[in-house]
Structure formats: structure tokens, C-alpha cells
Scaffold this motif. Structure first.
Motif, mmCIF file in Angstrom:
data_model
loop_
_atom_site.group_PDB
_atom_site.id
_atom_site.type_symbol
_atom_site.label_atom_id
_atom_site.label_comp_id
_atom_site.label_asym_id
_atom_site.label_seq_id
_atom_site.Cartn_x
_atom_site.Cartn_y
_atom_site.Cartn_z
ATOM 1 N N THR A 31 37.257 48.859 28.070
ATOM 2 C CA THR A 31 36.092 48.060 28.430
ATOM 3 C C THR A 31 36.473 47.001 29.457
ATOM 4 O O THR A 31 35.678 46.653 30.323
ATOM 5 N N TYR A 84 32.078 51.822 30.117
ATOM 6 C CA TYR A 84 31.038 50.895 30.534
ATOM 7 C C TYR A 84 30.082 50.613 29.384
ATOM 8 O O TYR A 84 28.973 50.142 29.584
ATOM 9 N N ARG A 103 24.740 50.261 28.257
ATOM 10 C CA ARG A 103 25.817 50.227 29.239
ATOM 11 C C ARG A 103 25.724 48.947 30.062
ATOM 12 O O ARG A 103 24.680 48.320 30.120
ATOM 13 N N TYR A 104 26.843 48.605 30.688
ATOM 14 C CA TYR A 104 26.820 47.485 31.617
ATOM 15 C C TYR A 104 25.744 47.743 32.651
ATOM 16 O O TYR A 104 25.483 48.873 33.025
ATOM 17 N N ARG A 109 28.475 46.702 37.128
ATOM 18 C CA ARG A 109 29.334 47.831 37.508
ATOM 19 C C ARG A 109 29.710 47.723 38.988
ATOM 20 O O ARG A 109 30.842 47.980 39.370
#
Length: 120
Positions: A31, A84, A103-104, A109
Motif C-alpha cells: 500500500t 491501491y 481504491r485510492y 494515484r
């Protein structure tokens, strides 16, 4: 959860892959940054064969991604992986569990990708 959240198609494989102490540690390590199997093994003290098996399980469950190849200090190309996943929510339904993954964001990202290029 909202935004970049999706319900995973195979919740049982997600739960199976997370039911192992090594998998959870690998997922947490990935992560923060992308890593090769060898680096994961060295930093987390997990046997390399176990790392490869867990990477395969986590990848099949959709929890980590192959990011590409990176050069080592020995000028060898190695596969690197990254997660992610920001959050997982598990709901135990009568028929089968439901797993949602957040998710991010795409913005985060993009920032991570830019930072990765700068560091090289």
C-alpha cells in the motif's frame, strides 16, 4: 463507501487470500510503495516461495496489481507490485459474503505515479 468503490465478483477468494498472516502483511507493505517479491521477502522476513504464492493469490483476488518491471542494483529486471486498496468492507449476507473495495482516488494515484517518476 462511495466514489471509487466496487463490489468484488469473487468475495470468497478475497477472504481466502486475506486469511493468511503473510498476505495481510504483504498487502499492507504494498500500500505504501511498489516492491519486488525479493524485497518483500527481505523486508518482511517471509520465505521467498511463500511471497510468490501470496502475490499470486492477492493478484487473482484483485487486491494488488503488477506495476511493471524495475531495475535492481545488479541491473536485473524484476516484477514489482503495488496495492491501491484504501479500504475493504465485508458484509456477511445469508447466501455469501459481499466484499466492497475502495481504491485510492485517481488523483492520488496520479500523484503517486508522478512521485515515482521523480524518484527515478
Amino acid at each position: 463507501m462511495s466514489g471509487n468503490t466496487k463490489t468484488l465478483a469473487d468475495p470468497v477468494s478475497v477472504l481466502d487470500s486475506l486469511g493468511d498472516e503473510y498476505s495481510a502483511r504483504i498487502l499492507s507493505a504494498l500500500t505504501d510503495e511498489e516492491m519486488s517479491a525479493k524485497r518483500i521477502s527481505e523486508e518482511l522476513g517471509i520465505p521467498i516461495a511463500t511471497v510468490y504464492r501470496r502475490i499470486e493469490d492477492l493478484d487473482e483476488a484483485g487486491l494488488i496489481e503488477f506495476e511493471g518491471k524495475a531495475l535492481t542494483q545488479d541491473d536485473k529486471r524484476v516484477k514489482v507490485y503495488r496495492s491501491y486498496v484504501d479500504e475493504l468492507r465485508i458484509q456477511f449476507e445469508p447466501d455469501e459474503p459481499q466484499v466492497e473495495m475502495k481504491r485510492y482516488s485517481e488523483a492520488q494515484r496520479s500523484i503517486d505515479e508522478a512521485w515515482k517518476r521523480i524518484k527515478r
